[in-house]
Design a protein around this motif. Structure first.
Motif, PDB file in Angstrom:
ATOM      1  N   GLY A 287       0.828  -1.195   0.000  1.00 23.50           N
ATOM      2  CA  GLY A 287       0.000   0.000   0.000  1.00 23.50           C
ATOM      3  C   GLY A 287       0.862   1.245   0.000  1.00 23.50           C
ATOM      4  N   HIS A 288       0.479   2.232  -0.822  1.00 29.28           N
ATOM      5  CA  HIS A 288       1.123   3.548  -0.836  1.00 29.28           C
ATOM      6  C   HIS A 288       0.067   4.612  -0.555  1.00 29.28           C
ATOM      7  N   LEU A 289       0.442   5.623   0.198  1.00 28.06           N
ATOM      8  CA  LEU A 289      -0.356   6.840   0.275  1.00 28.06           C
ATOM      9  C   LEU A 289       0.214   7.796  -0.767  1.00 28.06           C
ATOM     10  N   VAL A 290      -0.594   8.125  -1.751  1.00 26.55           N
ATOM     11  CA  VAL A 290      -0.163   9.002  -2.845  1.00 26.55           C
ATOM     12  C   VAL A 290      -0.636  10.416  -2.541  1.00 26.55           C
ATOM     13  N   THR A 291       0.289  11.360  -2.565  1.00 31.13           N
ATOM     14  CA  THR A 291      -0.033  12.739  -2.210  1.00 31.13           C
ATOM     15  C   THR A 291       0.758  13.685  -3.107  1.00 31.13           C
ATOM     16  N   ARG A 292       0.351  14.942  -3.111  1.00 35.78           N
ATOM     17  CA  ARG A 292       0.994  15.926  -3.979  1.00 35.78           C
ATOM     18  C   ARG A 292       1.503  17.101  -3.147  1.00 35.78           C
ATOM     19  N   ALA A 293       2.666  17.617  -3.507  1.00 33.46           N
ATOM     20  CA  ALA A 293       3.219  18.786  -2.830  1.00 33.46           C
ATOM     21  C   ALA A 293       2.417  20.030  -3.210  1.00 33.46           C
ATOM     22  N   LEU A 294       1.919  20.721  -2.181  1.00 34.85           N
ATOM     23  CA  LEU A 294       1.108  21.919  -2.392  1.00 34.85           C
ATOM     24  C   LEU A 294       1.868  23.209  -2.134  1.00 34.85           C
ATOM     25  N   HIS A 295       2.732  23.202  -1.117  1.00 33.30           N
ATOM     26  CA  HIS A 295       3.378  24.431  -0.686  1.00 33.30           C
ATOM     27  C   HIS A 295       4.818  24.168  -0.276  1.00 33.30           C
ATOM     28  N   GLN A 296       5.633  25.209  -0.399  1.00 36.21           N
ATOM     29  CA  GLN A 296       6.965  25.233   0.195  1.00 36.21           C
ATOM     30  C   GLN A 296       6.972  26.353   1.228  1.00 36.21           C
ATOM     31  N   LYS A 297       7.599  26.098   2.361  1.00 39.06           N
ATOM     32  CA  LYS A 297       7.660  27.119   3.403  1.00 39.06           C
ATOM     33  C   LYS A 297       9.099  27.246   3.884  1.00 39.06           C
ATOM     34  N   HIS A 298       9.575  28.474   3.953  1.00 40.75           N
ATOM     35  CA  HIS A 298      10.966  28.726   4.319  1.00 40.75           C
ATOM     36  C   HIS A 298      10.971  29.616   5.562  1.00 40.75           C
ATOM     37  N   ILE A 299      11.050  28.998   6.745  1.00 40.42           N
ATOM     38  CA  ILE A 299      11.178  29.789   7.973  1.00 40.42           C
ATOM     39  C   ILE A 299      12.383  29.269   8.747  1.00 40.42           C
ATOM     40  N   HIS A 300      12.200  28.833   9.968  1.00 46.82           N
ATOM     41  CA  HIS A 300      13.330  28.306  10.736  1.00 46.82           C
ATOM     42  C   HIS A 300      13.789  26.956  10.188  1.00 46.82           C
ATOM     43  N   LYS A 301      12.877  26.295   9.480  1.00 43.23           N
ATOM     44  CA  LYS A 301      13.195  25.043   8.809  1.00 43.23           C
ATOM     45  C   LYS A 301      12.583  25.105   7.418  1.00 43.23           C
ATOM     46  N   GLU A 302      12.917  24.112   6.612  1.00 39.20           N
ATOM     47  CA  GLU A 302      12.320  23.999   5.277  1.00 39.20           C
ATOM     48  C   GLU A 302      11.163  23.007   5.350  1.00 39.20           C
ATOM     49  N   ILE A 361      12.190  19.186  -3.855  1.00 40.12           N
ATOM     50  CA  ILE A 361      10.777  18.993  -4.164  1.00 40.12           C
ATOM     51  C   ILE A 361      10.188  20.293  -4.673  1.00 40.12           C
ATOM     52  N   GLN A 362       9.479  20.200  -5.784  1.00 45.70           N
ATOM     53  CA  GLN A 362       8.785  21.341  -6.351  1.00 45.70           C
ATOM     54  C   GLN A 362       7.287  21.207  -6.088  1.00 45.70           C
ATOM     55  N   VAL A 363       6.619  22.339  -5.988  1.00 49.54           N
ATOM     56  CA  VAL A 363       5.161  22.317  -5.878  1.00 49.54           C
ATOM     57  C   VAL A 363       4.597  21.570  -7.083  1.00 49.54           C
ATOM     58  N   GLY A 364       3.691  20.635  -6.811  1.00 48.16           N
ATOM     59  CA  GLY A 364       3.102  19.818  -7.872  1.00 48.16           C
ATOM     60  C   GLY A 364       3.693  18.426  -7.972  1.00 48.16           C
ATOM     61  N   ASP A 365       4.864  18.205  -7.364  1.00 42.29           N
ATOM     62  CA  ASP A 365       5.459  16.863  -7.401  1.00 42.29           C
ATOM     63  C   ASP A 365       4.554  15.855  -6.700  1.00 42.29           C
ATOM     64  N   LEU A 366       4.527  14.641  -7.255  1.00 43.25           N
ATOM     65  CA  LEU A 366       3.804  13.541  -6.624  1.00 43.25           C
ATOM     66  C   LEU A 366       4.750  12.806  -5.687  1.00 43.25           C
ATOM     67  N   LEU A 367       4.274  12.542  -4.477  1.00 41.29           N
ATOM     68  CA  LEU A 367       5.045  11.801  -3.475  1.00 41.29           C
ATOM     69  C   LEU A 367       4.325  10.504  -3.144  1.00 41.29           C
ATOM     70  N   VAL A 368       5.106   9.454  -2.975  1.00 41.74           N
ATOM     71  CA  VAL A 368       4.587   8.172  -2.508  1.00 41.74           C
ATOM     72  C   VAL A 368       5.110   7.942  -1.098  1.00 41.74           C
ATOM     73  N   ILE A 369       4.197   7.734  -0.158  1.00 38.84           N
ATOM     74  CA  ILE A 369       4.555   7.366   1.210  1.00 38.84           C
ATOM     75  C   ILE A 369       4.376   5.855   1.323  1.00 38.84           C
ATOM     76  N   HIS A 370       5.446   5.166   1.632  1.00 34.26           N
ATOM     77  CA  HIS A 370       5.489   3.705   1.543  1.00 34.26           C
ATOM     78  C   HIS A 370       4.853   3.011   2.752  1.00 34.26           C
ATOM     79  N   ASP A 371       4.532   1.728   2.538  1.00 34.47           N
ATOM     80  CA  ASP A 371       4.162   0.786   3.602  1.00 34.47           C
ATOM     81  C   ASP A 371       2.922   1.234   4.379  1.00 34.47           C
ATOM     82  N   THR A 372       1.927   1.706   3.647  1.00 35.00           N
ATOM     83  CA  THR A 372       0.684   2.166   4.278  1.00 35.00           C
ATOM     84  C   THR A 372      -0.468   1.194   4.051  1.00 35.00           C
TER      85      THR A 372
END
Length: 419
Positions: A287-302, A361-372
């Protein structure tokens, strides 16, 4: 290195039909894994896998597993009802629950399920509830203390604390319970135990089997009952981290066989059937959780904000559990960017990864979260008004099939009373 069971090109086609986030399951992997399990225990004529419904309670997944010879392990009324609707009945169903309401024992008995008693007081409660003690019955054993296996070949120490667990009967209670159940008409007896979770060791199941096999011989001598099956339950784990080695189910099956022949066969108990109740091992890697990058945030961390959140996969938020992440299309790119990968809940624990090294990672990239595939969608919830996502099956022929639609706002409001 963890490799997704789907390619970027396949995923780009799939997301045209199913908006992210969604859980995607690999039919080919599920079927092949189930067949490998049955091959590993083919030496035992009565072997039966009872898939832990709580891990992935989807009717289409349950039906798929039934086609591969699996039964089910249920622990609630609705899991029993789902299993019944999927065609399971009788010995295909194990009912292992705790603090059990009467109506659940009643339905389990009606379906002919094998009831696994969690406490000695449940003997009288069950008899009062259904009016009799079934001919076939099981008891869950808790040896107490700590269970330690030491270092495995993978360098992983198996350790858990049965003495802190709320489940099962003590050793003296097992003898007392079997005698009492025999007096009340039980004819076939089973033993069940669960001592450690998500073990990455080929030695865990054989070690557990040896404990239960010795217990079975003792109980037979003490009570004269006919023990017909021993349920090794779950606990065979999966490698969530890419550097971890997977268990070898063939080696595990052979280890159990050796213990069987060393302990049970000389005691004249070679007819005992072996049962298992695997959930995570059966489904998690598929099982994979398929998700998409929506935002980038640059503050104390990325930060990378994705359209999934802990409502879709809560294990990282509540356990700090590791789930590997693949940025699709960048599988071979250097992991030279450090990110927290976050969801949208108003809780700071809503993070799929913390300080994770990943490709840029760019906004719009597809990410697969493994072993779900296990304890993923199953543990979903609606906090913050976030809705449970769809479940999609990647079929053996490469096509996809929706096996659970995504929730809508109307689902969220359906149980509310407005007036």
């Amino acid at each position: 290195m963890k490799t997704p069971f789907v390619t970027l090109e396949q995923l780009q086609e799939i997301v045209r039909d199913y908006p992210t986030p969604f859980h995607l399951y690999d039919e080919t992997g599920i079927r092949e894994n189930a067949r490998a399990l049955y091959r590993a225990f083919a030496w035992n004529p009565g072997f039966q896998e009872h898939f832990a419904v709580k891990a992935t309670p989807n009717p289409q997944i349950l039906k798929l597993l039934r086609e591969e010879g699996c039964g089910v392990d249920c622990s609630s009324l609705t899991e029993l009802m789902m299993s019944q609707r999927c065609g399971f009945a009788g010995d295909e169903i194990m009912f292992s629950s705790n603090d059990t309401p009467a109506e659940e024992f009643a339905l389990a008995a009606q379906l002919g399920a094998t009831i696994n008693l969690d406490d000695i007081t449940h003997i009288d409660f069950l008899q009062k509830t259904i009016g009799y003690i079934p001919k076939k019955i099981s008891c869950r054993y808790n040896p107490g203390g700590a269970f330690t296996l030491g270092e495995s070949e993978e360098g992983f120490q198996v350790m858990d604390n049965p003495g802190d667990a709320k489940y099962g009967l003590t050793r003296p209670q097992m003898t007392e319970a079997f005698r009492r159940l025999k007096e009340l008409g039980a004819e076939e007896f089973g033993i069940h135990a669960f001592l450690a979770s998500n073990t990455l060791s080929n030695d865990y199941y054989p070690a557990l089997a040896a404990i239960l096999f010795k217990l079975a011989v003792e109980l037979k001598e003490e009570t004269g009952v006919h023990i017909t099956f021993i349920n090794l339950s779950g606990g065979v784990g999966v490698p969530y981290r890419p550097e971890q080695s997977a268990n070898d189910i063939a080696v595990i099956g052979e280890g159990v066989r050796r213990a069987f022949e060393e302990i049970l066969v000389p005691a004249g108990m070679g007819d005992v059937a072996i049962h298992t109740e695997l959930g995570r091992f059966m489904l998690a890697p598929y099982g994979h959780l398929v998700t998409r990058a929506l935002h980038q945030k640059h503050i104390h961390k990325e930060y990378i904000g994705v359209d999934a959140c802990a409502a879709n996969l809560m294990r990282p938020a509540i356990y700090g559990a590791y789930h590997h992440i693949t940025v699709m299309g960048k599988e071979t790119a250097p992991c030279d960017h450090k990110y927290d990968v976050t969801g949208s809940l108003c809780e700071n624990c809503d993070k799929f990864a913390v300080d994770r090294m990943l490709p840029e990672i760019q906004v719009g990239d597809l990410l697969v979260i493994h072993d779900t595939g296990a304890h993923g969608h199953a543990m979903g919830y609606q906090y913050n008004g976030r809705l449970r996502s769809a479940e999609v099956l990647l079929c053996q022929d490469g096509s996809t099939r929706l096996i659970r639609r995504a929730e809508t706002p109307e689902d969220y409001f359906a149980t509310a009373i407005w007036d």
